[in-house]
Motif scaffolding. Structure first.
Motif, short mmCIF file in Angstrom:
data_model
loop_
_atom_site.label_atom_id
_atom_site.label_comp_id
_atom_site.label_asym_id
_atom_site.label_seq_id
_atom_site.Cartn_x
_atom_site.Cartn_y
_atom_site.Cartn_z
N GLU A 9 42.65 4.76 47.58
CA GLU A 9 43.99 4.26 47.24
C GLU A 9 44.41 4.72 45.85
OE1 GLU A 9 44.28 0.18 49.90
OE2 GLU A 9 43.20 0.13 47.99
N LEU A 10 43.46 4.77 44.92
CA LEU A 10 43.78 5.28 43.59
C LEU A 10 44.15 6.75 43.64
CD1 LEU A 10 41.05 3.53 41.41
CD2 LEU A 10 43.50 3.01 41.47
N ASP A 11 43.49 7.51 44.49
CA ASP A 11 43.84 8.93 44.66
C ASP A 11 45.27 9.08 45.19
OD1 ASP A 11 41.37 9.74 43.75
OD2 ASP A 11 40.51 10.01 45.76
N LEU A 12 45.64 8.21 46.12
CA LEU A 12 46.99 8.25 46.66
C LEU A 12 48.01 7.84 45.59
CD1 LEU A 12 46.41 6.69 50.20
CD2 LEU A 12 46.87 9.09 49.66
N MET A 13 47.67 6.87 44.78
CA MET A 13 48.58 6.46 43.70
C MET A 13 48.74 7.57 42.66
SD MET A 13 48.11 2.38 43.01
CE MET A 13 49.53 2.44 41.91
N ARG A 14 47.68 8.31 42.43
CA ARG A 14 47.78 9.43 41.49
C ARG A 14 48.78 10.48 42.01
NH1 ARG A 14 44.54 11.39 37.47
NH2 ARG A 14 42.81 10.03 38.04
N TYR A 105 57.81 6.76 45.82
CA TYR A 105 56.97 6.16 46.86
C TYR A 105 56.45 7.26 47.76
CZ TYR A 105 55.77 3.05 50.80
OH TYR A 105 55.12 2.36 51.81
N LEU A 106 55.12 7.40 47.82
CA LEU A 106 54.49 8.48 48.58
C LEU A 106 53.21 7.97 49.23
CD1 LEU A 106 54.47 11.58 49.25
CD2 LEU A 106 53.08 11.87 47.18
N ASN A 107 53.05 8.24 50.52
CA ASN A 107 51.82 7.87 51.24
C ASN A 107 51.48 6.39 51.10
OD1 ASN A 107 51.41 10.58 52.07
ND2 ASN A 107 50.37 11.06 50.14
N GLY A 108 52.53 5.56 51.06
CA GLY A 108 52.30 4.12 51.05
C GLY A 108 52.13 3.49 49.69
N PHE A 109 52.29 4.28 48.60
CA PHE A 109 52.09 3.74 47.25
C PHE A 109 53.18 4.22 46.30
CE2 PHE A 109 47.92 3.40 49.15
CZ PHE A 109 47.48 2.17 48.71
N HIS A 110 53.41 3.40 45.27
CA HIS A 110 54.43 3.69 44.27
C HIS A 110 53.81 4.21 42.97
CE1 HIS A 110 57.82 1.67 46.34
NE2 HIS A 110 56.90 0.85 46.79
N GLY A 111 54.57 5.05 42.30
CA GLY A 111 54.32 5.42 40.91
C GLY A 111 55.55 5.05 40.10
N GLY A 176 52.08 -5.50 37.91
CA GLY A 176 51.19 -4.79 38.80
C GLY A 176 51.99 -3.88 39.72
N ILE A 177 51.33 -2.88 40.30
CA ILE A 177 52.02 -1.92 41.14
C ILE A 177 51.03 -1.35 42.16
CG2 ILE A 177 51.58 -0.08 39.45
CD1 ILE A 177 54.26 1.18 40.34
N GLY A 178 51.53 -0.96 43.31
CA GLY A 178 50.68 -0.39 44.35
C GLY A 178 51.49 -0.14 45.60
N ARG A 179 51.15 -0.85 46.66
CA ARG A 179 51.94 -0.73 47.90
C ARG A 179 53.35 -1.29 47.70
NH1 ARG A 179 49.12 1.06 52.15
NH2 ARG A 179 46.84 0.99 52.03
N THR A 204 45.82 -1.84 39.19
CA THR A 204 46.80 -0.84 38.77
C THR A 204 48.01 -1.55 38.18
OG1 THR A 204 47.49 -0.75 41.10
CG2 THR A 204 46.11 1.05 40.28
N LEU A 205 48.40 -1.10 37.00
CA LEU A 205 49.39 -1.81 36.19
C LEU A 205 50.47 -0.85 35.69
CD1 LEU A 205 46.83 -3.66 33.88
CD2 LEU A 205 47.75 -4.50 36.06
N ALA A 206 51.70 -1.32 35.67
CA ALA A 206 52.79 -0.61 35.01
C ALA A 206 53.03 -1.29 33.66
CB ALA A 206 54.05 -0.63 35.86
N VAL A 207 52.52 -0.68 32.62
CA VAL A 207 52.64 -1.23 31.27
C VAL A 207 53.87 -0.58 30.63
CG1 VAL A 207 51.53 -1.47 29.02
CG2 VAL A 207 50.15 -1.54 31.12
#
Length: 256
Positions: A9-14, A105-111, A176-179, A204-207
C-alpha cells in the motif's frame, strides 16, 4: 480509526505521490506574471489525467451548508488567501505569492502536497515567509518517528514559526491520508490539549503548516471554500504526504 498501510500500500501511495510531484514541477515551470489561476488548474489536471490518475479535489463535497462541491483540480490561494482558493480568471502579478495545493488519486490511494511559489520578483518579507513555512514542515517531521506522538510534530512546527515571528493557522490542520483524502488522525500545527495518538510504522500523514504573517485568525469567504487572513496580511502553505517508518519518515510526494 487510523489506517496502517502495508508495504504494498505504501508503494501504491508513492506512485500517487509521484503524480502530485510531477504536477507541482509543471506548475513551478508555468507560474509567471500574466498567467491565470485557471490556466494553472488546466495544466495540473492534464498532468494528473495523463498519468492515469484522477484529481482528488475535483467534486469534493463542501463541508459547509450551502456550498458547492469543489469545482477544480487545484487550490490556488494568492497572497492573503490561506487555503482553498478557487481557480479563475485572476491573472497573477509580479510580486504575488501563490499557494498551490494538489491531490491525485491513483490505484485506490491519494497523494497530497502544497507549495507556495513566488510570482516574478517578490519582497524579501514574502520570501522569508515562504522559506520559514517550508522549513517548519521539515522541523515538524523530524519528530514523525515511531513511538512519538502527533503533538511532537505540532510543537516543533509552532516553535519554529514563533521563533521567526509568524503565527500558525488553528482552524485548519493536517490529516491522515490513504484510501480517503482525509483520514484520522488530525495533525495540528500548534500545541493542542490533546497529545494525539502514538505514531506507528505504516501511518501516512499529510503534514501541512499554514503560516500567517500577522494574526493566526482567518475568515471564510462567501463561496464557502476560500479562507483568508483576518488582517489581510500574507499567508504561506507547505505540505507533503509522509510515511512513518521505524527510522526517519519517508516523503511520498517528491521525485527521486
Amino acid at each position: 480509526m487510523i489506517s496502517i498501510k502495508t508495504k504494498n500500500e505504501l508503494d501504491l501511495m508513492r506512485k500517487a505521490g509521484e503524480v502530485v510531484a510531477l504536477a507541482h514541477k509543471k506548475v513551478e515551470e508555468s507560474i509567471k506574471p500574466g498567467v491565470t489561476t485557471l490556466e494553472l488548474d488546466r495544466i495540473v489536471e492534464e498532468v494528473i489525467r495523463k498519468s492515469g490518475a484522477i484529481p482528488s479535489f475535483k467534486g469534493y463535497k463542501c463541508p459547509y451548508p450551502g456550498g458547492i462541491d469543489y469545482p477544480s483540480s487545484i487550490c490556488a490561494s494568492v497572497n492573503n488567501e490561506v487555503v482553498h482558493g478557487i481557480p479563475g480568471l485572476r491573472e497573477l502579478k509580479d510580486g504575488d505569492i501563490i499557494s498551490i495545493d494538489i491531490g491525485a488519486y491513483l490505484n485506490g490511494f491519494h497523494g497530497d502536497a502544497a507549495r507556495t511559489f513566488a510570482v516574478g520578483k517578490i519582497s524579501p518579507e514574502a520570501e522569508k515567509l515562504i522559506e520559514a513555512t517550508k522549513q517548519s514542515f521539515f522541523e515538524g517531521i523530524k519528530n514523525a518517528v515511531e513511538g512519538n506522538r502527533i503533538i511532537d510534530i505540532s510543537s516543533a512546527i509552532e516553535d519554529y514559526i514563533a521563533s521567526n515571528g509568524y503565527t500558525v493557522v488553528r482552524e485548519y490542520v493536517g490529516h491522515g491520508i490513504g484510501r480517503e483524502m482525509h483520514e484520522e488522525p488530525q495533525i495540528p500545527n500548534y500545541r493542542s490539549r490533546e497529545r494525539g495518538p502514538r505514531l506507528q510504522h505504516g501511518m501516512t500523514l499529510a503534514v501541512e503548516p499554514m503560516v500567517n504573517e500577522g494574526t493566526y485568525r482567518v475568515e471564510l469567504l462567501k463561496n464557502k471554500w476560500t479562507v483568508v487572513t483576518a488582517d489581510g496580511m500574507l499567508s504561506a502553505h507547505y505540505e507533503n504526504t509522509i510515511a512513518v517508518t521505524e527510522n526517519e519518515p519517508v516523503i511520498l510526494t517528491i521525485l527521486d
